[in-house]
Design a protein around this motif. Structure first.
Motif, PDB file in Angstrom:
ATOM      1  N   ILE A   8       0.754  -1.019   0.045  1.00  0.00           N
ATOM      2  CA  ILE A   8      -0.023  -0.077  -0.034  1.00  0.00           C
ATOM      3  C   ILE A   8       0.908   1.256   0.141  1.00  0.00           C
ATOM      4  O   ILE A   8       1.856   1.334   0.897  1.00  0.00           O
ATOM      5  N   ASP A   9       0.464   2.128  -0.905  1.00  0.00           N
ATOM      6  CA  ASP A   9       1.142   3.303  -0.898  1.00  0.00           C
ATOM      7  C   ASP A   9       2.870   3.117  -1.485  1.00  0.00           C
ATOM      8  O   ASP A   9       3.794   3.818  -0.602  1.00  0.00           O
ATOM      9  N   SER A  49      -5.040   5.844  -0.739  1.00  0.00           N
ATOM     10  CA  SER A  49      -3.885   6.186  -1.455  1.00  0.00           C
ATOM     11  C   SER A  49      -3.822   6.074  -2.712  1.00  0.00           C
ATOM     12  O   SER A  49      -3.210   7.140  -3.660  1.00  0.00           O
ATOM     13  N   ALA A  50      -4.756   5.140  -3.420  1.00  0.00           N
ATOM     14  CA  ALA A  50      -5.001   5.117  -4.763  1.00  0.00           C
ATOM     15  C   ALA A  50      -5.427   6.247  -5.427  1.00  0.00           C
ATOM     16  O   ALA A  50      -5.498   6.651  -6.456  1.00  0.00           O
ATOM     17  N   ALA A 169      -5.265   4.459 -11.302  1.00  0.00           N
ATOM     18  CA  ALA A 169      -4.657   3.527 -10.275  1.00  0.00           C
ATOM     19  C   ALA A 169      -5.327   2.283 -10.025  1.00  0.00           C
ATOM     20  O   ALA A 169      -6.451   2.084  -9.953  1.00  0.00           O
ATOM     21  N   PHE A 170      -4.435   1.153  -9.676  1.00  0.00           N
ATOM     22  CA  PHE A 170      -5.117  -0.286  -9.587  1.00  0.00           C
ATOM     23  C   PHE A 170      -5.078  -0.857  -8.493  1.00  0.00           C
ATOM     24  O   PHE A 170      -3.682  -0.950  -7.866  1.00  0.00           O
ATOM     25  N   VAL A 171      -5.852  -1.617  -7.854  1.00  0.00           N
ATOM     26  CA  VAL A 171      -5.842  -2.298  -6.490  1.00  0.00           C
ATOM     27  C   VAL A 171      -6.000  -3.517  -6.927  1.00  0.00           C
ATOM     28  O   VAL A 171      -7.043  -4.009  -7.315  1.00  0.00           O
ATOM     29  N   VAL A 198      -0.140   3.744  -7.170  1.00  0.00           N
ATOM     30  CA  VAL A 198      -0.756   3.663  -8.634  1.00  0.00           C
ATOM     31  C   VAL A 198      -1.212   2.308  -8.525  1.00  0.00           C
ATOM     32  O   VAL A 198      -1.971   1.656  -9.113  1.00  0.00           O
ATOM     33  N   PHE A 199      -0.222   1.285  -7.828  1.00  0.00           N
ATOM     34  CA  PHE A 199      -0.314   0.138  -7.988  1.00  0.00           C
ATOM     35  C   PHE A 199      -0.345  -0.595  -6.536  1.00  0.00           C
ATOM     36  O   PHE A 199       0.588  -0.354  -5.784  1.00  0.00           O
ATOM     37  N   SER A 200      -1.324  -1.109  -6.091  1.00  0.00           N
ATOM     38  CA  SER A 200      -1.475  -1.693  -4.690  1.00  0.00           C
ATOM     39  C   SER A 200      -1.870  -3.145  -4.695  1.00  0.00           C
ATOM     40  O   SER A 200      -2.735  -3.447  -5.457  1.00  0.00           O
TER      41      SER A 200
END
Ligand code: NAD
Length: 501
Positions: A8-9, A49-50, A169-171, A198-200
């Motif tokens: 994350i973040d 964050s995203a 942004a992708f989770v 942006v990627f989590s």
């Protein structure tokens, strides 16, 4: 022993969820590590964050975004062997196949490197007098991906490169069975220069899935997994106003006509049925054979099934590893038993396969079942294991009817020497991806991937042009710049096409 947790973040993050579960080595049954089962609070942190990251990332130039994609591609190429070993260890597939799934994911990354061109808009100069119109595609914001165990690298790469290149942004919520590859990818994205957030990755089970499906800041959901969960994800995400594509399970038929090269068809069917222990959504699990050549084909299939080398995925020269869990092994073997009880003929029996030195592993050997009928459980259910059914039919039309009556419509293949038969099959079959003498017709990255019927809920296929559309929305700007030195034309009070001419 460590626990695989979140990202994350832009960095590893501990879970606030209370639970965790073991991640097993399917070739021994032993615990390799544990995976955190995240909480709704973990999802909130990742999405917050995203949201912030999407704001700045979407404003970065296309050139800058493309340069991150190129760097990610380079890192992925360099890390292929290490990542393949990680995938093979947790999933059980053979190393060459793990490398293959990375290669297919890489293809999507390469497609996404072309983002400056993929997002090129349209412009009508002088659409009406003094008026120009331009169309563009803009990112959605935060999008989520929920992925299955069978392709822990390829499926996240069907989604994330396109979503990210488009400015989102992708989770990611990976499968809890083989979670480590997700953190490996997160680290590569970070090293490629992708801004934090942006990627989590949020690890977990249904709790995390539900939190994503209900989260007001998640704009779209891409799901790949089994049909019941795909249906649930589609309904729930849609009810919460999200765009959703949910790819489900499959039952893929390989139709063999009497004019086919039987040796070639048997070879292709064997690899497509037993590769990755049949744990592919595009595996050919049913051979639909014209009666006149069925005996000859079954002899060839049996010979090849018996020659498949079953061993742990890391064994040099292995063709096929174990299935994912002890429960999967029991379920698959149970379906084989039911086929026998319901009147099918067991030609090659993979039940009870034991690999010396790996007695605790979840191995099921290649299994060939002849005289299967549509009412048999082994035909009705998605087996998702190394089991090939043979269904005998009188001709091509009967084969098409059988395929079309099946609730799934992911992939299918036809083996024939006839262009006319191929054309008839291609046009009439109700399936999303069709191979003509190609057993596993997974489209290249610049086409899109998706099935029909119970194999996909939602309108949009993944990656390729449909992926770009899924992760963006259109904006059309109509603009007029009155001449500052001339009197303005009177505005019209009525809504009319004439007003702009
Ligand atoms: P699965 O449906 O059990 O799990 C997929 C994802 O959903 C995982 O991340 C899992 O944690 C989550 N999940 C599981 N149960 C859930 C529930 N009740 N509520 C919310 N989320 C839940 O699938 P799997 O066993 O990991 O993967 C195998 C399946 O995926 C097969 O059916 C296969 O055909 C399918 N698959 C389809 C495609 C395709 O392109 N159509 C590709 C790969 C796999």
């Amino acid at each position: 022993m460590t626990t695989v947790a979140h990202w994350i973040d832009g960095k590893p993050a501990a879970s606030t969820g209370t639970g965790e579960q073991p991640v097993l080595d399917p070739s021994t049954g032993e615990t390799i590590t544990h995976v955190a089962l995240g909480s709704a609070e973990d999802v909130d942190r990742a999405v917050a964050s995203a949201v912030a990251a999407a704001e700045t990332w979407s404003q970065m130039s296309l050139g800058k975004r493309a340069s991150v994609l190129f760097a990610f591609r380079q890192l992925l190429v360099g890390a292929t062997d290490e990542l393949a070993a990680l995938v093979s260890r947790e999933h059980g597939k053979v190393l060459s196949d793990a490398r293959g799934e990375i290669a297919r994911g890489l293809e999507v990354v390469e497609f996404a490197c072309g983002v400056p061109q993929l997002l090129q808009g349209e412009f009508s100069d002088g659409a009406a007098t003094g008026i120009d119109v331009l169309s563009s595609r803009e990112p959605l914001g935060v999008v989520a991906g929920i992925t299955p165990f069978n392709f822990p690298v390829m499926v996240p790469l069907w989604m994330s490169p396109v979503a990210i290149a488009a400015g989102n942004a992708f989770v990611l919520k990976p499968s809890e069975r083989d979670p480590s590859a997700s953190l490996f990818l997160a680290d590569l994205w970070s090293r490629a220069g992708l801004p934090d957030g942006v990627f989590s990755v949020v690890q977990g089970d249904r709790v995390v899935v539900d939190a994503l499906l209900h989260h007001p800041d998640v704009e779209a959901v891409s799901f790949v997994g089994s049909t019941p969960v795909a249906r649930y994800v589609h309904a729930t995400a849609s009810a919460h106003g999200k765009r959703v594509q949910a790819l489900g399970g499959a039952k893929n038929h390989g139709v063999v006509l009497a004019d086919a090269d039987l040796d070639d068809a048997a070879e292709q069917l064997t690899a497509a049925a037993f590769g990755a222990a049949g744990e592919r959504c595009m595996a050919l699990s049913v051979a639909v054979v014209e009666e006149s050549v069925a005996d000859a084909l079954v002899v060839r299939l049996a010979e090849r099934a018996r020659a498949v080398r079953v061993a742990p995925g890391s064994t040099p020269g292995a063709d096929m590893g174990p299935v994912i869990t002890a429960a999967a092994k029991r379920r698959i073997e149970g379906l084989v038993t039911s086929a026998q009880e319901q009147g099918a003929t067991l030609v090659v029996d993979g039940r009870g396969t034991v690999v010396p030195g790996h007695e605790g592993g979840f191995f099921v050997g290649p299994t060939l079942v002849d005289h299967v009928r549509p009412e048999h459980d082994v035909y009705r259910e998605e087996v998702f294991g190394p089991v090939l059914d043979v269904v005998r039919v009188p001709d091509l039309d009967a084969a098409i009817e059988l395929v079309n009556a099946n609730p799934y419509g992911n992939g299918t293949a036809l083996f024939t020497a006839s262009g006319e038969a191929a054309r008839r099959f291609r046009r009439r079959v109700k399936v999303g991806m069709v191979g003509i003498n190609v057993p596993i017709p997974v489209p290249v990255a610049w086409h899109s991937f998706g099935g029909w019927k119970d194999s996909l809920f939602g309108e949009s296929h993944v990656y390729g042009p449909e992926g770009v559309r899924f992760y963006t929305r259109g904006k059309v700007v109509t603009q007029r710049w009155p001449h500052r030195d001339r009197p303005a034309a009177p505005a019209s009070f009525h809504f009319s096409g004439d007003a702009q001419k």
